[in-house]
Each structure stands twice: as structure tokens, then as C-alpha cells.
Design a protein around this motif. Structure first.
Motif, mmCIF file in Angstrom:
data_model
loop_
_atom_site.group_PDB
_atom_site.id
_atom_site.type_symbol
_atom_site.label_atom_id
_atom_site.label_comp_id
_atom_site.label_asym_id
_atom_site.label_seq_id
_atom_site.Cartn_x
_atom_site.Cartn_y
_atom_site.Cartn_z
ATOM 1 N N ARG A 23 0.835 -1.198 0.000
ATOM 2 C CA ARG A 23 0.000 0.000 0.000
ATOM 3 C C ARG A 23 0.873 1.253 0.000
ATOM 4 N NH1 ARG A 23 -2.618 0.042 4.901
ATOM 5 N NH2 ARG A 23 -3.592 -1.896 4.281
ATOM 6 N N ARG A 24 1.939 1.247 0.766
ATOM 7 C CA ARG A 24 2.848 2.399 0.795
ATOM 8 C C ARG A 24 3.533 2.596 -0.554
ATOM 9 N NH1 ARG A 24 6.018 1.990 6.586
ATOM 10 N NH2 ARG A 24 4.198 2.334 7.908
ATOM 11 N N LEU A 26 2.276 1.814 -3.476
ATOM 12 C CA LEU A 26 1.272 2.359 -4.377
ATOM 13 C C LEU A 26 1.075 3.847 -4.130
ATOM 14 C CD1 LEU A 26 -1.395 -0.489 -4.369
ATOM 15 C CD2 LEU A 26 0.020 0.235 -6.284
ATOM 16 N N VAL A 27 1.074 4.249 -2.868
ATOM 17 C CA VAL A 27 0.949 5.669 -2.542
ATOM 18 C C VAL A 27 2.178 6.423 -3.035
ATOM 19 C CG1 VAL A 27 0.844 7.311 -0.630
ATOM 20 C CG2 VAL A 27 -0.612 5.297 -0.608
ATOM 21 N N ASP A 28 3.352 5.835 -2.901
ATOM 22 C CA ASP A 28 4.572 6.461 -3.414
ATOM 23 C C ASP A 28 4.503 6.629 -4.931
ATOM 24 O OD1 ASP A 28 5.603 6.595 -0.877
ATOM 25 O OD2 ASP A 28 6.905 4.835 -1.108
ATOM 26 N N ALA A 29 3.977 5.620 -5.616
ATOM 27 C CA ALA A 29 3.832 5.715 -7.069
ATOM 28 C C ALA A 29 2.845 6.815 -7.439
ATOM 29 C CB ALA A 29 3.372 4.374 -7.641
ATOM 30 N N ALA A 30 1.760 6.945 -6.683
ATOM 31 C CA ALA A 30 0.790 8.001 -6.951
ATOM 32 C C ALA A 30 1.392 9.384 -6.706
ATOM 33 C CB ALA A 30 -0.452 7.802 -6.078
ATOM 34 N N ARG A 31 2.259 9.487 -5.717
ATOM 35 C CA ARG A 31 2.918 10.776 -5.448
ATOM 36 C C ARG A 31 3.943 11.121 -6.520
ATOM 37 N NH1 ARG A 31 3.938 9.923 0.970
ATOM 38 N NH2 ARG A 31 1.804 10.368 1.634
ATOM 39 N N ILE A 73 -3.240 5.640 -15.970
ATOM 40 C CA ILE A 73 -2.336 5.134 -14.931
ATOM 41 C C ILE A 73 -2.882 5.467 -13.546
ATOM 42 C CG2 ILE A 73 -0.021 5.360 -13.953
ATOM 43 C CD1 ILE A 73 0.969 5.837 -16.827
ATOM 44 N N VAL A 74 -3.427 6.680 -13.394
ATOM 45 C CA VAL A 74 -4.029 7.059 -12.107
ATOM 46 C C VAL A 74 -5.190 6.127 -11.778
ATOM 47 C CG1 VAL A 74 -5.366 8.852 -10.943
ATOM 48 C CG2 VAL A 74 -3.301 9.459 -12.167
ATOM 49 N N GLY A 75 -6.021 5.820 -12.763
ATOM 50 C CA GLY A 75 -7.139 4.905 -12.531
ATOM 51 C C GLY A 75 -6.685 3.521 -12.102
ATOM 52 N N VAL A 76 -5.625 3.044 -12.730
ATOM 53 C CA VAL A 76 -5.083 1.728 -12.359
ATOM 54 C C VAL A 76 -4.552 1.757 -10.925
ATOM 55 C CG1 VAL A 76 -3.223 0.088 -12.858
ATOM 56 C CG2 VAL A 76 -4.595 1.020 -14.720
ATOM 57 N N LEU A 77 -3.851 2.831 -10.563
ATOM 58 C CA LEU A 77 -3.326 2.951 -9.195
ATOM 59 C C LEU A 77 -4.452 3.039 -8.170
ATOM 60 C CD1 LEU A 77 -0.303 5.378 -9.623
ATOM 61 C CD2 LEU A 77 -0.222 2.991 -8.957
ATOM 62 N N MET A 81 -5.173 0.405 -5.202
ATOM 63 C CA MET A 81 -5.231 0.816 -3.793
ATOM 64 C C MET A 81 -6.526 0.365 -3.133
ATOM 65 S SD MET A 81 -3.582 4.545 -3.361
ATOM 66 C CE MET A 81 -2.966 5.217 -4.875
ATOM 67 N N HIS A 82 -7.642 0.499 -3.858
ATOM 68 C CA HIS A 82 -8.916 0.055 -3.292
ATOM 69 C C HIS A 82 -8.948 -1.459 -3.130
ATOM 70 C CE1 HIS A 82 -11.051 3.760 -2.942
ATOM 71 N NE2 HIS A 82 -10.745 4.112 -4.186
ATOM 72 N N ARG A 83 -8.364 -2.164 -4.069
ATOM 73 C CA ARG A 83 -8.332 -3.622 -3.975
ATOM 74 C C ARG A 83 -7.493 -4.067 -2.783
ATOM 75 N NH1 ARG A 83 -5.653 -5.972 -8.731
ATOM 76 N NH2 ARG A 83 -6.870 -4.363 -9.731
#
Length: 94
Positions: A23-24, A26-31, A73-77, A81-83
């Protein structure tokens, strides 16, 4: 000098859970995604090589491809994250 308490040092885990780690990341990738987007949008500025001129249509196709690719890419991330947050960890079950 303040020395840490032994009990508090023993309670801090050396590694985090696998689900928390993922999860962290994925958040790093989103940032990092906005930085990647800016770098990808600035990339056509490096194409201005005098020996090989690039057509405007190629540049526009590239810019709009990046513009369409970033939300995908944002949608995939977001979906990942929700999954991760909805699915229970199989290691937690008895």
C-alpha cells in the motif's frame, strides 16, 4: 543523552506487513506520477535537434498520448489501492 527504553525498542517491528508495504509503494507511485507527467511533457523540448526536425503532428500526438495515458495510470493505481484496502490479508486468517 537520552537512551531509548528497551521495551519500546522491542515493540518496534523491523519489517512492516506485506499489505502495508505494498500500500505504501502504491501511494509512493501516486505521489511520483505528477513528476513523471511533467518530465514526459517536457521531453518534446529535447527533440529540437537541428539535424532532424520533428513534425508538429508527431509532437501533438505524443503530448496527447501522455495526456490520455496519465489518467489511465491514475485509474489503475486507484483501483489497486482500493483492492488492497478491501481484501483481507490471507496471513491474518487462522
Amino acid at each position: 543523552m537520552v537512551r531509548p527504553n528497551r521495551r519500546s525498542a522491542e515493540k518496534i517491528p523491523l519489517f512492516v506487513e506485506r499489505q502495508t508495504y505494498r500500500r505504501r509503494r502504491l501511494v509512493d507511485a501516486a505521489r511520483a506520477l505528477p513528476v513523471l507527467g511533467v518530465l514526459l511533457w517536457l521531453l518534446p523540448l529535447l527533440w529540437a535537434v537541428p539535424s532532424e526536425p520533428t513534425s508538429a503532428s508527431t509532437g501533438l500526438i505524443y503530448v496527447f498520448s501522455v495526456w490520455l495515458g496519465l489518467p489511465v495510470i491514475v485509474g489503475v493505481l486507484i483501483r489497486a489501492m482500493h483492492r488492497r484496502s478491501d481484501s483481507p490479508d490471507p496471513e491474518d486468517e487462522p
